[in-house]
Write a protein that holds these residues in place. Structure first.
Motif, short mmCIF file in Angstrom:
data_model
loop_
_atom_site.label_atom_id
_atom_site.label_comp_id
_atom_site.label_asym_id
_atom_site.label_seq_id
_atom_site.Cartn_x
_atom_site.Cartn_y
_atom_site.Cartn_z
N GLN A 210 0.83 -1.21 0.00
CA GLN A 210 0.00 0.00 0.00
C GLN A 210 0.87 1.27 0.00
O GLN A 210 0.55 2.24 -0.69
CB GLN A 210 -0.91 0.00 1.23
N MET A 211 1.95 1.24 0.79
CA MET A 211 2.81 2.43 0.83
C MET A 211 3.48 2.67 -0.51
O MET A 211 3.66 3.82 -0.93
CB MET A 211 3.86 2.26 1.93
N VAL A 212 3.86 1.58 -1.20
CA VAL A 212 4.46 1.74 -2.53
C VAL A 212 3.47 2.38 -3.48
O VAL A 212 3.84 3.23 -4.31
CB VAL A 212 4.95 0.37 -3.04
N ASP A 213 2.20 2.02 -3.40
CA ASP A 213 1.18 2.63 -4.28
C ASP A 213 1.07 4.13 -4.02
O ASP A 213 0.93 4.93 -4.97
CB ASP A 213 -0.17 1.96 -4.04
N ILE A 214 1.15 4.51 -2.75
CA ILE A 214 1.07 5.94 -2.42
C ILE A 214 2.31 6.68 -2.92
O ILE A 214 2.23 7.78 -3.47
CB ILE A 214 0.89 6.12 -0.90
N LEU A 215 3.50 6.06 -2.71
CA LEU A 215 4.73 6.70 -3.17
C LEU A 215 4.76 6.84 -4.69
O LEU A 215 5.27 7.83 -5.23
CB LEU A 215 5.94 5.89 -2.70
N SER B 261 -5.62 3.81 4.42
CA SER B 261 -5.33 2.85 3.36
C SER B 261 -4.96 3.57 2.08
O SER B 261 -5.35 4.73 1.84
CB SER B 261 -6.52 1.92 3.13
N SER B 262 -4.25 2.85 1.22
CA SER B 262 -3.83 3.45 -0.05
C SER B 262 -5.01 3.71 -0.97
O SER B 262 -5.02 4.69 -1.73
CB SER B 262 -2.83 2.53 -0.75
N ASP B 263 -6.04 2.86 -0.88
CA ASP B 263 -7.21 3.06 -1.76
C ASP B 263 -7.88 4.40 -1.46
O ASP B 263 -8.30 5.11 -2.38
CB ASP B 263 -8.21 1.91 -1.56
N VAL B 264 -7.98 4.73 -0.18
CA VAL B 264 -8.61 5.99 0.19
C VAL B 264 -7.78 7.17 -0.30
O VAL B 264 -8.29 8.14 -0.86
CB VAL B 264 -8.82 6.05 1.71
N VAL B 265 -6.46 7.09 -0.09
CA VAL B 265 -5.59 8.19 -0.50
C VAL B 265 -5.64 8.39 -2.01
O VAL B 265 -5.74 9.52 -2.51
CB VAL B 265 -4.14 7.92 -0.03
#
Length: 503
Positions: free
Chosen positions: A423-428, A453-457
């Protein structure tokens, strides 16, 4: 040997009291020939020197002693033997004479060397804005607790005697460029001529006389600042004697006792203040009624206007490893992942390293001057994390990576999740497309709503993106309306009647 008092008494006894030579000789206990010599010569002092100095024991060792003295003189000052050590080495070879004989011979040998080596020079004079002189010196300081030899660049305006000094780790060409730019920015201009020695960073080939082939990049710098470079005759330091004397002055006044600083920036700021304060406090050597700073202010209108910074880098081709690293000057620097597999060009500046590939910038780092260091930019490795998200936990570039604000808090909360790395990689990865500021705002909004969560961000990011501009369609001229349509429902009724009548 007659002493001065005896000579004076002989002259007074004869010329004032009128005594005879025989009487003077008897009273003073000297020979009549000595009295005649004093009276006939008219001299008031006599010194005796041997025309030939007998050296019964040293004679056969003179050749060996000459060789030892010449070899000793060729050594560095701190490595030279004292004369007593030279005497001991000569004794070890079999010399049986005294130290005094060696000392007297060595003194005459040095006097002869000095008389042959001393030259006469012509004093130089320069008009305002005509010339400056450049040189390097090596000084010892304590930098961040370690004793370090720094290279100090010296620039001196020949007319006003105003000078500028700055310390660097090296004497490489990019340091030369940076020193000139900072000096000219401080002077707010430059002179029409620059006087240099034949340093390798400036001169490629030395011909007879004043003919030189200057380095291409150095010539570019001089053309940028509108300076004509002139190189001194080899071993003729007097041609830039002002800056040569400045080296000694700066070493004595600025670097003694040994300076202690944490960084080069702190030391150079202190040196610049000392240059200004010294110029304000000291008189001009030729115009004693004015200070160096006053002469500098008077010379400024005559300087060539400062042309702005020169892009002073040293270029070096390099290859990129599969770990996204480029080796330069015994250190490694990371580059963007897309640069792997193709050559790059390293642009080394005095304080930064820029790496380009096909003209595009793929890395920008502070320059390192140690050995074996590695400088990472974690953002260069984010595209690789999309394929290997597990590397976020143990990857060397991501150790002690301090993410800003809300992005760092999101990472801390995702650390406990089973798929937190993914999830953190998706945000980065979103930072590469949306920008760090937008992603941080989205993270802050998600945390405000109590989720991380990354989906929300990513959903917040998509809602915040501006809609794309509508595609404009060009209408052909033949289809362009010439009269604006008028709303008239009666036209519709007339069409209905026409259709019903036809049916």
């Amino acid at each position: 040997m007659l002493i001065v008092e005896t000579v004076g008494r002989i002259r007074r006894e004869f010329l004032v009291k009128g005594k005879a030579i025989k009487e003077i000789a008897r009273d003073l206990g000297v020979s009549r020939n000595t009295v005649r010599k004093v009276l006939r010569s008219g001299a008031t002092a006599f010194e005796y020197e041997r025309t030939v100095q007998p050296r019964p024991r040293l004679g056969q060792w003179i050749g060996e002693l000459d060789r030892m003295l010449l070899a000793n003189e060729a050594k560095a000052a701190r490595e030279r033997l004292t004369l007593i050590r030279v005497y001991e080495e000569l004794r070890a070879l079999g010399y049986a004479g005294s130290y005094d004989a060696v000392r007297r011979y060595a003194r005459r040998w040095r006097e002869g060397r000095v008389s042959r080596s001393v030259d006469a020079y012509v004093p130089l004079s320069f008009a305002p804005g005509e010339a400056y002189q450049f040189d390097w010196s090596h000084e010892i300081v304590v930098l961040n607790g370690a004793t370090t030899t720094v290279k100090v660049a010296h620039v001196r305006l020949c007319h006003s005697r105003m000078f500028f000094v700055r310390a660097y780790p090296r004497e490489t060409q990019e340091m030369v460029f940076d020193a000139h730019d900072r000096a000219f920015a401080f002077f707010r201009g430059t002179c029409t001529r620059g006087i240099y020695d034949n340093m390798r960073t400036a001169v490629d080939t030395v011909f007879l006389g004043k003919e030189r082939v200057f380095n291409r990049r150095f010539a570019q710098m001089c053309a940028h600042y509108l300076v004509e470079p002139v190189a001194c005759t080899p071993a003729a330091g007097w041609e830039k004697g002002q800056v040569e004397n400045q080296v000694g002055l700066v070493r004595e006044r600025f670097f003694t006792p040994r300076l202690r600083f944490k960084t080069y920036a702190e030391m150079n700021a202190w040196l610049l203040d000392r240059c200004v304060s010294h110029a304000r406090a000291h008189r001009h050597p030729e115009l004693g009624d004015r200070t160096v700073w006053e002469m500098f202010e008077a010379e400024r209108p005559h300087l060539v206007a400062y042309a702005g910074p020169f892009d002073g880098f040293h270029s070096n081709p390099a290859s990129v490893s599969r770990t996204c690293l480029v080796r330069f000057d015994n250190n490694k620097y990371s580059v963007q992942a897309r640069a792997v597999g193709r050559p790059v060009e390293v642009h080394a500046y005095a304080e930064r390293i820029l790496i380009r590939q096909d003209g595009a910038l793929v890395a920008d780092h502070p320059r390192q001057f140690g050995r074996g260091g590695t400088v990472y930019d974690p953002w260069h490795y984010v595209p690789v994390l999309a394929r290997k998200p597990g590397a976020l936990r143990n990857g060397a570039p991501f150790k002690d990576w301090a993410l800003p604000g809300s992005l760092g808090r999101i990472r801390a909360r995702l650390a406990g999740s089973a798929d937190g790395d993914r999830q953190m990689v998706d945000i980065l990865a979103a930072v590469l497309t949306d920008g760090l500021a937008a992603v941080e705002v989205a993270c802050a909004e998600a945390l405000h709503n109590g989720v991380h969560s990354s989906d929300v961000v990513l959903n917040i990011l998509s809602r915040r993106r501006e809609p794309p501009n509508p595609v404009s369609i060009l209408t052909p001229a033949a289809l362009t309306l010439r009269h604006a349509p008028v709303a008239d429902c009666g036209r519709y009724d007339s069409l209905r009647r026409t259709v019903n009548g036809a049916s």
